[in-house]
Design a protein around this motif. Structure first.
Motif, PDB file in Angstrom:
ATOM      1  N   CYS A  44      -4.156 -30.889  -1.155  1.00  0.00           N
ATOM      2  CA  CYS A  44      -5.312 -31.101  -0.309  1.00  0.00           C
ATOM      3  C   CYS A  44      -6.195 -32.508  -0.788  1.00  0.00           C
ATOM      4  O   CYS A  44      -6.485 -33.142  -0.018  1.00  0.00           O
ATOM      5  CB  CYS A  44      -6.332 -29.869  -0.188  1.00  0.00           C
ATOM      6  SG  CYS A  44      -7.713 -30.143   0.959  1.00  0.00           S
ATOM      7  N   ASN A 154     -10.097 -34.964   8.679  1.00  0.00           N
ATOM      8  CA  ASN A 154      -9.813 -33.768   9.417  1.00  0.00           C
ATOM      9  C   ASN A 154      -8.459 -33.958  10.332  1.00  0.00           C
ATOM     10  O   ASN A 154      -7.622 -32.948  10.391  1.00  0.00           O
ATOM     11  CB  ASN A 154     -11.038 -33.388  10.369  1.00  0.00           C
ATOM     12  CG  ASN A 154     -11.142 -32.082  10.850  1.00  0.00           C
ATOM     13  OD1 ASN A 154     -10.912 -31.255  10.264  1.00  0.00           O
ATOM     14  ND2 ASN A 154     -11.522 -32.110  12.206  1.00  0.00           N
ATOM     15  N   LYS A 158      -5.967 -31.259   8.566  1.00  0.00           N
ATOM     16  CA  LYS A 158      -6.075 -29.956   9.174  1.00  0.00           C
ATOM     17  C   LYS A 158      -5.377 -29.788  10.509  1.00  0.00           C
ATOM     18  O   LYS A 158      -4.878 -28.987  10.710  1.00  0.00           O
ATOM     19  CB  LYS A 158      -7.508 -29.763   9.311  1.00  0.00           C
ATOM     20  CG  LYS A 158      -8.598 -29.549   7.831  1.00  0.00           C
ATOM     21  CD  LYS A 158      -9.641 -28.989   8.180  1.00  0.00           C
ATOM     22  CE  LYS A 158     -10.101 -28.749   6.774  1.00  0.00           C
ATOM     23  NZ  LYS A 158     -11.747 -28.577   6.909  1.00  0.00           N
ATOM     24  N   ASP A 162      -0.815 -29.079   7.377  1.00  0.00           N
ATOM     25  CA  ASP A 162      -1.761 -28.076   7.133  1.00  0.00           C
ATOM     26  C   ASP A 162      -2.153 -28.303   5.740  1.00  0.00           C
ATOM     27  O   ASP A 162      -2.571 -27.316   5.037  1.00  0.00           O
ATOM     28  CB  ASP A 162      -1.045 -26.825   7.295  1.00  0.00           C
ATOM     29  CG  ASP A 162       0.113 -26.657   6.440  1.00  0.00           C
ATOM     30  OD1 ASP A 162       0.707 -27.807   5.946  1.00  0.00           O
ATOM     31  OD2 ASP A 162       0.856 -25.507   6.517  1.00  0.00           O
ATOM     32  N   ASN A 165      -5.674 -26.541   5.129  1.00  0.00           N
ATOM     33  CA  ASN A 165      -6.168 -25.297   5.789  1.00  0.00           C
ATOM     34  C   ASN A 165      -6.292 -24.226   5.152  1.00  0.00           C
ATOM     35  O   ASN A 165      -7.041 -23.391   5.398  1.00  0.00           O
ATOM     36  CB  ASN A 165      -5.067 -25.016   7.027  1.00  0.00           C
ATOM     37  CG  ASN A 165      -5.207 -26.097   8.131  1.00  0.00           C
ATOM     38  OD1 ASN A 165      -6.170 -26.652   8.302  1.00  0.00           O
ATOM     39  ND2 ASN A 165      -3.988 -26.521   8.621  1.00  0.00           N
TER      40      ASN A 165
END
Length: 177
Positions: A44, A154, A158, A162, A165
């Protein structure tokens, strides 16, 4: 006698060449290898950094050609190269360190580029996993919408992938023996 001299010269040459090969082989440092087991902990964060890099690199390209809009081709080129350590667009990876903080791994930005070892290879691999086959999609999004960083993060982290997420898992506890 000439035959012995020729054989002796040949033997010395072979010894010199073989010793040179051994020494030069020892001088090479082993290349860093990606630690795939660390990728889930940093994916992430890498995605967020990639999105920021894409945004800033497109803005930089725009400032270089000021009068015209950056072409979709240039944006695709940036998106294709942002994870490739052999390309200038991926130099940002060399300024990151992976640091254990509590039960997490954190990407910490450094002031200067470091030596590329397993950390930078791990970040490169995570970046490649994030971008996957999404480079043209994210390039099209950048070209058509001209989003801000938050919108791009974003979209990439997202919506398109993923990567962000779910929370990264906690680091496993290491027990002393």
């Amino acid at each position: 006698m000439a035959k012995v001299g020729t054989i002796l010269a040949f033997a010395i040459s072979v010894l010199l060449i073989s010793s040179w090969v051994q020494v030069s082989h020892c001088l090479k440092k082993p290349a860093g290898v990606a630690r795939r087991e660390d990728i889930p902990y940093i994916k992430c964060q890498v995605c967020e950094k990639v999105a920021a890099q894409l945004y800033h690199q497109v803005q930089k390209k725009q400032s270089q050609i000021s009068a015209k809009k950056v072409s979709e081709f240039h944006i695709i080129e940036i998106a294709e190269n942002v994870c490739n350590l052999k390309k200038e667009e991926a130099d940002w990876i060399l300024r990151l360190d992976i640091v254990e903080q509590g039960d997490r791994l954190e990407l910490i930005e450094q002031d200067s580029e470091g030596q590329c070892n397993s950390e930078c290879k791990t970040i490169e691999r995570a970046c490649e996993e994030v971008m996957g086959y999404s480079d043209t999609d994210v390039a099209e999004y950048l070209y058509k919408r001209n989003p801000g960083i938050d919108s791009l993060v974003n979209y990439l982290c997202k919506d398109l992938t993923d990567s962000c997420n779910k929370k990264p898992p906690p680091l496993p506890k290491v027990t002393a023996m």
